[in-house]
Design an enzyme around this catalytic site. Sequence first.
Site, PDB file in Angstrom:
ATOM      1  N   GLU A   1       0.452  -3.567  -5.395  1.00 22.02           N
ATOM      2  CA  GLU A   1       0.054  -2.271  -5.957  1.00 22.02           C
ATOM      3  C   GLU A   1      -0.735  -1.431  -4.953  1.00 22.02           C
ATOM      4  O   GLU A   1      -0.554  -0.203  -4.884  1.00 22.02           O
ATOM      5  CB  GLU A   1      -0.775  -2.495  -7.229  1.00 22.02           C
ATOM      6  CG  GLU A   1      -0.051  -3.256  -8.330  1.00 22.02           C
ATOM      7  CD  GLU A   1       1.276  -2.635  -8.719  1.00 22.02           C
ATOM      8  OE1 GLU A   1       1.446  -1.406  -8.554  1.00 22.02           O
ATOM      9  OE2 GLU A   1       2.153  -3.387  -9.196  1.00 22.02           O
TER      10      GLU A   1
ATOM     11  N   HIS B   1       1.688   0.308  -2.826  1.00 24.65           N
ATOM     12  CA  HIS B   1       2.245   1.516  -3.445  1.00 24.65           C
ATOM     13  C   HIS B   1       1.350   2.718  -3.151  1.00 24.65           C
ATOM     14  O   HIS B   1       1.823   3.805  -2.812  1.00 24.65           O
ATOM     15  CB  HIS B   1       2.359   1.334  -4.962  1.00 24.65           C
ATOM     16  CG  HIS B   1       3.604   0.641  -5.407  1.00 24.65           C
ATOM     17  ND1 HIS B   1       4.858   0.972  -4.953  1.00 24.65           N
ATOM     18  CD2 HIS B   1       3.781  -0.381  -6.292  1.00 24.65           C
ATOM     19  CE1 HIS B   1       5.761   0.203  -5.531  1.00 24.65           C
ATOM     20  NE2 HIS B   1       5.128  -0.633  -6.338  1.00 24.65           N
TER      21      HIS B   1
END
Length: 295
Positions: free
Chosen positions: A147, A150
């Site tokens: 994450e 990202h």
Amino acid sequence: MMRILLFLATNAAILVVISVVFRLLGIDGLLLESGGLDMNALLIMSAIIGFSGSLISLFLSKMMAKRGMGVQIIEQPSTPFERWLMETVARQSQAAGIKMPEVGIFDSPEPNAFATGWNRNDALVAVSTGLLQHMTKDEVEAVVGHEISHVANGDMVTLALIQGVVNTFVVFLARIIGHTVDRVVFKNEEGHGIAYFVVSMIAEILLSFLASMIVMWFSRYREFRADEGGARLSSRTQMANALRALQRVHQPQDLPAGEFAAFGISGNIGQGLKALFSSHPPLEKRIAALEQARD
């Protein structure tokens, strides 16, 4: 399968509202030139409508995530695990060269996590209670790295720009279709009749559905990149084990408020034509990509 994230849902709603407002204000009427469409004016209007929807959605993304997913932000760690989670996010954020995002936990039995935010230095990373229950600390660390990647890769911004371009062509082509039907089928030679508004709105909806394939393709592509980033921030073994843990639990499902599906670590995978609208590639392909890179 719920595959359209809250970002896209918000974008679509804004797109429709702006389109209706433009029509009520008579701006659509300014597109007429000598009985035909002024293509330059149409393209400019389409870009304004298209990018307004995607950019407003981008700026609202973190707020909508907190409300839509019921994320509880960790202000001060109250347990050893929360302290470890905060320290892990801080360490990985520093390694990725970004400002530490907000960290939160949302209540869901499904093992999942997501990241969102309008820029790299104002982001949110959240994990589900199900993820914490089904994974080891090493696996959670890899998921967090995924994450963080990202965020570091600027995926939300890139998605917003892609969505803005897609919206622009959806609005542009829908108006052309509406104008053509109004002139050719209904023989309306002056201004725009009701057929133009109805047909262009229907075309906008249908084209948006088809255009979502482009957005979902990007979503699948950047999952492989985020897996690589997660492997760098933890280890390739940890990242692969985290994906295997998702396989062991059950068939992956979208995030509970499926509007954020394309930002989760895991998502429902379709077969055949459905795969074109899937936000995530199959877990076995992601694991194979990690192992192939190691070889």
